[in-house]
Motif scaffolding. Structure first.
Motif, PDB file in Angstrom:
ATOM      1  N   PRO A  11       0.810  -1.226   0.000  1.00 13.65           N
ATOM      2  CA  PRO A  11       0.000   0.000   0.000  1.00 13.65           C
ATOM      3  C   PRO A  11       0.838   1.269   0.000  1.00 13.65           C
ATOM      4  CG  PRO A  11      -0.070  -1.070   2.145  1.00 13.65           C
ATOM      5  CD  PRO A  11       0.589  -2.039   1.202  1.00 13.65           C
ATOM      6  N   ALA A  12       2.074   1.175   0.476  1.00 19.99           N
ATOM      7  CA  ALA A  12       2.943   2.356   0.506  1.00 19.99           C
ATOM      8  C   ALA A  12       3.567   2.633  -0.857  1.00 19.99           C
ATOM      9  CB  ALA A  12       4.037   2.179   1.560  1.00 19.99           C
ATOM     10  N   ASP A  13       3.692   1.600  -1.689  1.00 19.74           N
ATOM     11  CA  ASP A  13       4.298   1.744  -3.008  1.00 19.74           C
ATOM     12  C   ASP A  13       3.691   0.693  -3.932  1.00 19.74           C
ATOM     13  OD1 ASP A  13       5.819   1.956  -5.276  1.00 19.74           O
ATOM     14  OD2 ASP A  13       7.759   1.907  -4.259  1.00 19.74           O
ATOM     15  N   PRO A  14       2.728   1.076  -4.782  1.00 23.78           N
ATOM     16  CA  PRO A  14       2.050   0.130  -5.672  1.00 23.78           C
ATOM     17  C   PRO A  14       2.981  -0.613  -6.623  1.00 23.78           C
ATOM     18  CG  PRO A  14       0.880   2.227  -5.586  1.00 23.78           C
ATOM     19  CD  PRO A  14       2.195   2.438  -4.904  1.00 23.78           C
ATOM     20  N   GLN A  15       4.199  -0.094  -6.814  1.00 25.94           N
ATOM     21  CA  GLN A  15       5.157  -0.752  -7.695  1.00 25.94           C
ATOM     22  C   GLN A  15       5.820  -1.946  -7.017  1.00 25.94           C
ATOM     23  OE1 GLN A  15       5.350   0.200 -10.896  1.00 25.94           O
ATOM     24  NE2 GLN A  15       3.768   1.693 -10.349  1.00 25.94           N
ATOM     25  N   LYS A  16       5.639  -2.065  -5.714  1.00 22.88           N
ATOM     26  CA  LYS A  16       6.248  -3.162  -4.959  1.00 22.88           C
ATOM     27  C   LYS A  16       5.170  -4.145  -4.496  1.00 22.88           C
ATOM     28  CE  LYS A  16      10.136  -0.472  -3.107  1.00 22.88           C
ATOM     29  NZ  LYS A  16      10.838  -0.048  -1.865  1.00 22.88           N
ATOM     30  N   THR A  17       5.609  -5.325  -4.122  1.00 21.71           N
ATOM     31  CA  THR A  17       4.690  -6.325  -3.588  1.00 21.71           C
ATOM     32  C   THR A  17       5.241  -6.892  -2.280  1.00 21.71           C
ATOM     33  OG1 THR A  17       5.750  -8.095  -4.871  1.00 21.71           O
ATOM     34  CG2 THR A  17       3.825  -7.012  -5.854  1.00 21.71           C
ATOM     35  N   ASN A  18       4.361  -7.430  -1.487  1.00 21.71           N
ATOM     36  CA  ASN A  18       4.720  -8.130  -0.253  1.00 21.71           C
ATOM     37  C   ASN A  18       4.298  -9.585  -0.394  1.00 21.71           C
ATOM     38  OD1 ASN A  18       5.719  -5.918   1.469  1.00 21.71           O
ATOM     39  ND2 ASN A  18       3.628  -5.157   1.252  1.00 21.71           N
ATOM     40  N   SER A  19       5.107 -10.503   0.102  1.00 22.70           N
ATOM     41  CA  SER A  19       4.798 -11.919  -0.011  1.00 22.70           C
ATOM     42  C   SER A  19       4.877 -12.615   1.342  1.00 22.70           C
ATOM     43  CB  SER A  19       5.762 -12.618  -0.985  1.00 22.70           C
ATOM     44  OG  SER A  19       5.586 -12.135  -2.299  1.00 22.70           O
ATOM     45  N   ILE A  20       4.037 -13.608   1.519  1.00 23.48           N
ATOM     46  CA  ILE A  20       4.030 -14.443   2.710  1.00 23.48           C
ATOM     47  C   ILE A  20       4.050 -15.894   2.246  1.00 23.48           C
ATOM     48  CG2 ILE A  20       2.785 -15.091   4.804  1.00 23.48           C
ATOM     49  CD1 ILE A  20       1.382 -12.350   4.628  1.00 23.48           C
ATOM     50  N   GLU A  21       4.940 -16.690   2.801  1.00 28.16           N
ATOM     51  CA  GLU A  21       5.039 -18.099   2.421  1.00 28.16           C
ATOM     52  C   GLU A  21       4.642 -18.982   3.601  1.00 28.16           C
ATOM     53  OE1 GLU A  21       8.580 -21.240   1.318  1.00 28.16           O
ATOM     54  OE2 GLU A  21       8.615 -19.269   0.331  1.00 28.16           O
ATOM     55  N   CYS A  22       3.900 -20.016   3.320  1.00 28.24           N
ATOM     56  CA  CYS A  22       3.484 -20.921   4.386  1.00 28.24           C
ATOM     57  C   CYS A  22       3.370 -22.344   3.854  1.00 28.24           C
ATOM     58  CB  CYS A  22       2.157 -20.470   4.992  1.00 28.24           C
ATOM     59  SG  CYS A  22       0.785 -20.438   3.818  1.00 28.24           S
ATOM     60  N   THR A  23       3.273 -23.299   4.772  1.00 30.95           N
ATOM     61  CA  THR A  23       3.051 -24.702   4.437  1.00 30.95           C
ATOM     62  C   THR A  23       1.685 -25.109   4.964  1.00 30.95           C
ATOM     63  OG1 THR A  23       5.411 -25.243   4.526  1.00 30.95           O
ATOM     64  CG2 THR A  23       3.856 -27.062   4.740  1.00 30.95           C
ATOM     65  N   VAL A  24       0.853 -25.635   4.085  1.00 33.06           N
ATOM     66  CA  VAL A  24      -0.506 -26.037   4.451  1.00 33.06           C
ATOM     67  C   VAL A  24      -0.573 -27.562   4.483  1.00 33.06           C
ATOM     68  CG1 VAL A  24      -2.949 -25.901   3.869  1.00 33.06           C
ATOM     69  CG2 VAL A  24      -1.428 -23.971   3.348  1.00 33.06           C
ATOM     70  N   ASP A 114     -15.430 -13.525  -2.801  1.00 33.46           N
ATOM     71  CA  ASP A 114     -14.076 -13.179  -2.380  1.00 33.46           C
ATOM     72  C   ASP A 114     -13.011 -13.800  -3.272  1.00 33.46           C
ATOM     73  OD1 ASP A 114     -14.966 -11.649  -0.326  1.00 33.46           O
ATOM     74  OD2 ASP A 114     -14.833 -13.223   1.177  1.00 33.46           O
ATOM     75  N   ARG A 115     -13.411 -14.722  -4.147  1.00 28.80           N
ATOM     76  CA  ARG A 115     -12.430 -15.380  -5.014  1.00 28.80           C
ATOM     77  C   ARG A 115     -12.756 -15.110  -6.473  1.00 28.80           C
ATOM     78  NH1 ARG A 115     -11.829 -21.152  -4.937  1.00 28.80           N
ATOM     79  NH2 ARG A 115     -14.064 -21.305  -4.596  1.00 28.80           N
ATOM     80  N   ARG A 116     -11.716 -14.888  -7.257  1.00 25.12           N
ATOM     81  CA  ARG A 116     -11.891 -14.708  -8.683  1.00 25.12           C
ATOM     82  C   ARG A 116     -11.473 -15.993  -9.381  1.00 25.12           C
ATOM     83  NH1 ARG A 116      -8.572  -9.028  -8.233  1.00 25.12           N
ATOM     84  NH2 ARG A 116     -10.047  -7.977  -6.853  1.00 25.12           N
ATOM     85  N   ALA A 117     -11.421 -15.953 -10.724  1.00 24.45           N
ATOM     86  CA  ALA A 117     -11.084 -17.155 -11.473  1.00 24.45           C
ATOM     87  C   ALA A 117      -9.716 -17.690 -11.062  1.00 24.45           C
ATOM     88  CB  ALA A 117     -11.105 -16.850 -12.970  1.00 24.45           C
ATOM     89  N   GLN A 137     -10.020 -11.492  -3.120  1.00 23.30           N
ATOM     90  CA  GLN A 137     -10.208 -10.187  -2.502  1.00 23.30           C
ATOM     91  C   GLN A 137     -10.780 -10.430  -1.122  1.00 23.30           C
ATOM     92  OE1 GLN A 137      -9.594  -7.000  -3.936  1.00 23.30           O
ATOM     93  NE2 GLN A 137      -9.902  -6.293  -1.839  1.00 23.30           N
ATOM     94  N   LEU A 138      -9.993 -10.157  -0.089  1.00 23.22           N
ATOM     95  CA  LEU A 138     -10.428 -10.417   1.279  1.00 23.22           C
ATOM     96  C   LEU A 138     -10.951  -9.142   1.916  1.00 23.22           C
ATOM     97  CD1 LEU A 138      -7.500 -12.720   2.423  1.00 23.22           C
ATOM     98  CD2 LEU A 138      -9.703 -13.375   1.476  1.00 23.22           C
ATOM     99  N   GLY A 139     -12.256  -8.929   1.772  1.00 19.81           N
ATOM    100  CA  GLY A 139     -12.866  -7.754   2.388  1.00 19.81           C
ATOM    101  C   GLY A 139     -12.233  -6.461   1.913  1.00 19.81           C
ATOM    102  N   PHE A 140     -11.787  -5.654   2.881  1.00 20.61           N
ATOM    103  CA  PHE A 140     -11.213  -4.352   2.549  1.00 20.61           C
ATOM    104  C   PHE A 140      -9.721  -4.432   2.249  1.00 20.61           C
ATOM    105  CE2 PHE A 140     -11.633  -4.914   7.144  1.00 20.61           C
ATOM    106  CZ  PHE A 140     -10.315  -4.937   7.514  1.00 20.61           C
ATOM    107  N   PHE A 141      -9.108  -5.649   2.349  1.00 23.25           N
ATOM    108  CA  PHE A 141      -7.696  -5.784   2.058  1.00 23.25           C
ATOM    109  C   PHE A 141      -7.453  -5.717   0.552  1.00 23.25           C
ATOM    110  CE2 PHE A 141      -7.752  -8.297   6.134  1.00 23.25           C
ATOM    111  CZ  PHE A 141      -7.026  -7.365   6.865  1.00 23.25           C
ATOM    112  N   PRO A 142      -6.248  -5.324   0.119  1.00 23.01           N
ATOM    113  CA  PRO A 142      -5.938  -5.302  -1.313  1.00 23.01           C
ATOM    114  C   PRO A 142      -6.025  -6.707  -1.901  1.00 23.01           C
ATOM    115  CG  PRO A 142      -4.292  -4.080  -0.046  1.00 23.01           C
ATOM    116  CD  PRO A 142      -5.154  -4.823   0.943  1.00 23.01           C
ATOM    117  N   GLY A 143      -6.216  -6.784  -3.229  1.00 25.67           N
ATOM    118  CA  GLY A 143      -6.291  -8.072  -3.893  1.00 25.67           C
ATOM    119  C   GLY A 143      -5.035  -8.898  -3.650  1.00 25.67           C
ATOM    120  N   MET A 144      -5.196 -10.223  -3.565  1.00 26.87           N
ATOM    121  CA  MET A 144      -4.084 -11.115  -3.254  1.00 26.87           C
ATOM    122  C   MET A 144      -3.994 -12.212  -4.299  1.00 26.87           C
ATOM    123  SD  MET A 144      -3.410 -13.231   0.277  1.00 26.87           S
ATOM    124  CE  MET A 144      -4.934 -14.177   0.139  1.00 26.87           C
ATOM    125  N   HIS A 145      -2.775 -12.538  -4.697  1.00 25.33           N
ATOM    126  CA  HIS A 145      -2.521 -13.619  -5.639  1.00 25.33           C
ATOM    127  C   HIS A 145      -1.824 -14.749  -4.890  1.00 25.33           C
ATOM    128  CE1 HIS A 145      -1.785 -15.616  -9.443  1.00 25.33           C
ATOM    129  NE2 HIS A 145      -0.517 -15.759  -9.118  1.00 25.33           N
TER     130      HIS A 145
END
Length: 222
Positions: A11-24, A114-117, A137-145
């Motif tokens: 949100p501070a810089d649209p040119q950048k992204t943040n990532s989170i990695e997890c094991t399900v 909340d989910r797209r294709a 799209q999780l509510g008011f949070f930005p879209g997530m891939h």
């Protein structure tokens, strides 16, 4: 068991992204866990209960989701895949991925706002998924891939992921999840999470910020 990488705009810089990695780890369609370096979450969809353990702070957050409608309950990627109507999946042909041939399908999401294709790669020999991609799209949070890879089948699961027992010495916080959250519910939830994190709020009011709030070393900006 599979790996999930969630990426969203900074949100501070649209040119950048943040990532989170997890094991399900999926024990059965209704029970799954999500593991990160400093946090483990276990969800039981049958009972509408969840447990979040902040390992570095020895804090436990017990989540009660029984009031949420069934269609709004959390679900793992494999459970969502099982519910797909094959008549609605669009065949995109066979492609090679990681040295294996896989047939790619485009799957629309008509019922889940909340989910797209999404796309899924199915191994042509084993007929098992080898990769999935989903935009949400999780509510008011930005879209997530989200990208799901490294699928493993019939793996051994540790006892800690098969129950919701809270380790000795953990501070416990209860967090009821309302069916339709209001502003007051959001503020109350943020307060409970902050209390479990040493009375500290996140500097970013988005999904990544929330995850950083829960476990400081998870978010990776690049």
């Amino acid at each position: 068991r599979f790996k999930q990488i969630m990426t969203m705009p900074d949100p501070a810089d649209p040119q950048k992204t943040n990532s989170i990695e997890c094991t399900v780890t999926v024990v059965d369609p209704a029970w799954f866990s999500v593991e990160m370096p400093d946090m483990t979450t276990i969800v039981d969809c049958r009972s509408g209960k969840g447990l979040m353990l902040l390992l570095d702070r020895k804090s436990a957050i017990r989540m009660d989701m029984q009031n949420k409608p069934k269609e709004r309950q959390p679900a793992n990627a494999l459970a969502k895949l099982r519910s797909v109507d094959e008549k609605e999946a669009r065949d995109l042909g066979v492609m090679e991925i990681d040295g294996r041939k896989a047939r790619v399908y485009q799957i629309p999401n008509k019922e889940d706002a909340d989910r797209r294709a999404e796309k899924v790669w199915i191994d042509t020999e084993t007929h098992l998924p080898v990769r999935m991609e989903m935009d949400s799209q999780l509510g008011f949070f930005p879209g997530m891939h989200s990208v799901f890879t490294d699928f493993q089948w019939d793996v051994k699961v540790g006892k800690a992921l098969l129950n919701m027992e809270i380790p000795e010495g953990y501070e416990i916080t209860d967090m009821p999840i309302p069916a339709v959250p209001a502003e007051s519910d959001l503020l109350a939830s943020l307060k409970r999470v902050a209390e479990a994190n040493g009375n500290k709020f996140s500097d970013e009011f988005n999904l990544v910020g929330m995850m950083k709030l829960l476990t400081k070393q998870i978010g990776r900006a690049h």
